[in-house]
Enzyme design. Structure first.
Site, PDB file in Angstrom:
ATOM      1  N   ASP A  14       0.830  -1.204   0.000  1.00 24.84           N
ATOM      2  CA  ASP A  14       0.000   0.000   0.000  1.00 24.84           C
ATOM      3  C   ASP A  14       0.867   1.259   0.000  1.00 24.84           C
ATOM      4  O   ASP A  14       1.958   1.259   0.559  1.00 24.84           O
ATOM      5  CB  ASP A  14      -0.906  -0.027   1.246  1.00 24.84           C
ATOM      6  CG  ASP A  14      -2.108   0.887   1.103  1.00 24.84           C
ATOM      7  OD1 ASP A  14      -2.307   1.466   0.013  1.00 24.84           O
ATOM      8  OD2 ASP A  14      -2.850   1.031   2.092  1.00 24.84           O
ATOM      9  N   ASN A  62     -10.493  -2.879  -6.580  1.00 21.06           N
ATOM     10  CA  ASN A  62      -9.652  -1.992  -7.393  1.00 21.06           C
ATOM     11  C   ASN A  62     -10.184  -1.790  -8.813  1.00 21.06           C
ATOM     12  O   ASN A  62      -9.800  -0.842  -9.497  1.00 21.06           O
ATOM     13  CB  ASN A  62      -8.197  -2.499  -7.474  1.00 21.06           C
ATOM     14  CG  ASN A  62      -7.412  -2.307  -6.192  1.00 21.06           C
ATOM     15  OD1 ASN A  62      -6.450  -3.023  -5.923  1.00 21.06           O
ATOM     16  ND2 ASN A  62      -7.797  -1.328  -5.371  1.00 21.06           N
TER      17      ASN A  62
HETATM   18  C1  FPP Z   1      -1.495   0.157  -3.458  1.00 17.20           C
HETATM   19  O1  FPP Z   1      -1.113   1.497  -3.543  1.00 17.20           O
HETATM   20  C2  FPP Z   1      -0.971  -0.619  -4.570  1.00 17.20           C
HETATM   21  C3  FPP Z   1      -1.718  -1.205  -5.555  1.00 17.20           C
HETATM   22  C4  FPP Z   1      -3.188  -1.149  -5.604  1.00 17.20           C
HETATM   23  C5  FPP Z   1      -1.085  -1.917  -6.665  1.00 17.20           C
HETATM   24  C6  FPP Z   1       0.115  -2.746  -6.335  1.00 17.20           C
HETATM   25  C7  FPP Z   1       0.762  -3.120  -7.602  1.00 17.20           C
HETATM   26  C8  FPP Z   1       2.072  -3.090  -7.882  1.00 17.20           C
HETATM   27  C9  FPP Z   1       3.132  -2.758  -6.895  1.00 17.20           C
HETATM   28  C10 FPP Z   1       2.561  -3.360  -9.245  1.00 17.20           C
HETATM   29  C11 FPP Z   1       2.371  -4.698  -9.849  1.00 17.20           C
HETATM   30  C12 FPP Z   1       2.678  -5.894  -9.038  1.00 17.20           C
HETATM   31  C13 FPP Z   1       3.387  -6.986  -9.425  1.00 17.20           C
HETATM   32  C14 FPP Z   1       3.293  -8.231  -8.623  1.00 17.20           C
HETATM   33  C15 FPP Z   1       4.257  -7.011 -10.610  1.00 17.20           C
HETATM   34  P1  FPP Z   1      -2.260   2.590  -3.679  1.00 17.20           P
HETATM   35  O2  FPP Z   1      -2.405   2.919  -5.112  1.00 17.20           O
HETATM   36  O3  FPP Z   1      -3.497   2.117  -3.008  1.00 17.20           O
HETATM   37  O4  FPP Z   1      -1.608   3.767  -2.891  1.00 17.20           O
HETATM   38  P2  FPP Z   1      -2.360   4.931  -2.098  1.00 17.20           P
HETATM   39  O5  FPP Z   1      -3.115   4.269  -0.992  1.00 17.20           O
HETATM   40  O6  FPP Z   1      -1.212   5.759  -1.617  1.00 17.20           O
HETATM   41  O7  FPP Z   1      -3.222   5.646  -3.083  1.00 17.20           O
END
Ligand code: FPP
Length: 233
Positions: A14, A62
């Protein structure tokens, strides 16, 4: 000391969006940086002897994000699959995706299946990517499968332990440790059934900042925990 190294570490990654915002960048840049943390943690996990590393990469919820962000995340998944084959093979890592695959594009599904096949004999560690996954969805699809089986064979005897085999995680151990980055302290519909006895570690770092050293510190923290599973030791 027993249980020093957890068999299965799971991470709710996150804070990518916040990481990008703090730098005046688009959210997707945070996800791109987050992929580097995925690689760093996976390599460290192999070095430390962790057998399963699972990552919550994209939840069922998501899909409700803006179209451009969903597309960018799916694109990132595609390019990671393409770019990381060699690293997975070099490190002996088996790659597995768990979740509601029907919602993924045919192209991504095909690429995932090919990588799963290619890495299926790798034995150092299994990297599980939860994609289009949610805990309630998993429990619901498991209940449906079980109901269908009972309809076919009403005399089938089932115990609560048999339920595991209907979940998409069937055959994989429950997570010993669930880490969530970015200071949020909630489960967000992740491994609701499987996480019943997991240790939780909430860290303030944003996911793109969580690298080898942070992963090692998380394992050290886990080693100090006293797991009792509701019993007296
Ligand atoms: C949460 O940060 C992250 C995600 C929803 C996506 C995670 C995906 C990756 C790291 C890339 C792909 C993964 C692999 C396995 C290759 P957020 O967007 O919710 O952050 P925020 O809460 O600060 O908005």
């Amino acid at each position: 000391m027993e249980n020093q190294i957890p068999t299965h570490v799971s991470i709710i990654m996150d804070g990518n969006g916040r990481w990008a915002r703090e730098r005046g960048l688009e959210r997707v840049k945070g996800h791109v940086e987050g992929v580097k943390s995925v690689r760093a943690c996976a390599e460290e996990a192999v070095r430390q002897g962790v057998k399963y590393l699972s990552l919550f990469a994209f939840s069922e919820e998501n899909w409700g994000r803006p179209r451009e962000e969903v597309d960018a995340l799916m694109q990132l998944m595609m390019s990671s699959i393409r770019d990381e084959v060699a690293t997975l093979m070099d490190n002996g890592v088996r790659f597995v995706v768990l979740g509601n695959r029907e919602r993924l594009s045919a192209t991504l599904r095909t690429a995932i299946a090919a990588l799963e096949k290619r890495t299926e004999k790798n034995g150092a560690m299994t990297l599980i990517v939860f994609l289009s996954y949610s805990g309630k969805w998993d429990i619901f699809q498991a209940a449906r499968k079980m109901a269908a089986e009972l309809a076919r064979d009403p005399s089938k005897e089932l115990t609560i332990n048999d339920f595991d085999q209907y979940l998409v995680t069937a055959g994989y151990p429950d997570p010993d440790l669930i880490i969530r980055t970015s200071g949020e302290q909630r489960i967000s519909n992740y491994l609701l059934w499987q996480g019943a006895y997991s240790e939780f570690l909430f860290v303030e770092q944003l996911w793109p900042d969580f690298r080898e050293e942070s992963f090692r510190r998380a394992l050290e923290e886990y080693a100090k925990r006293d797991r009792r599973y509701g019993k007296v030791k």
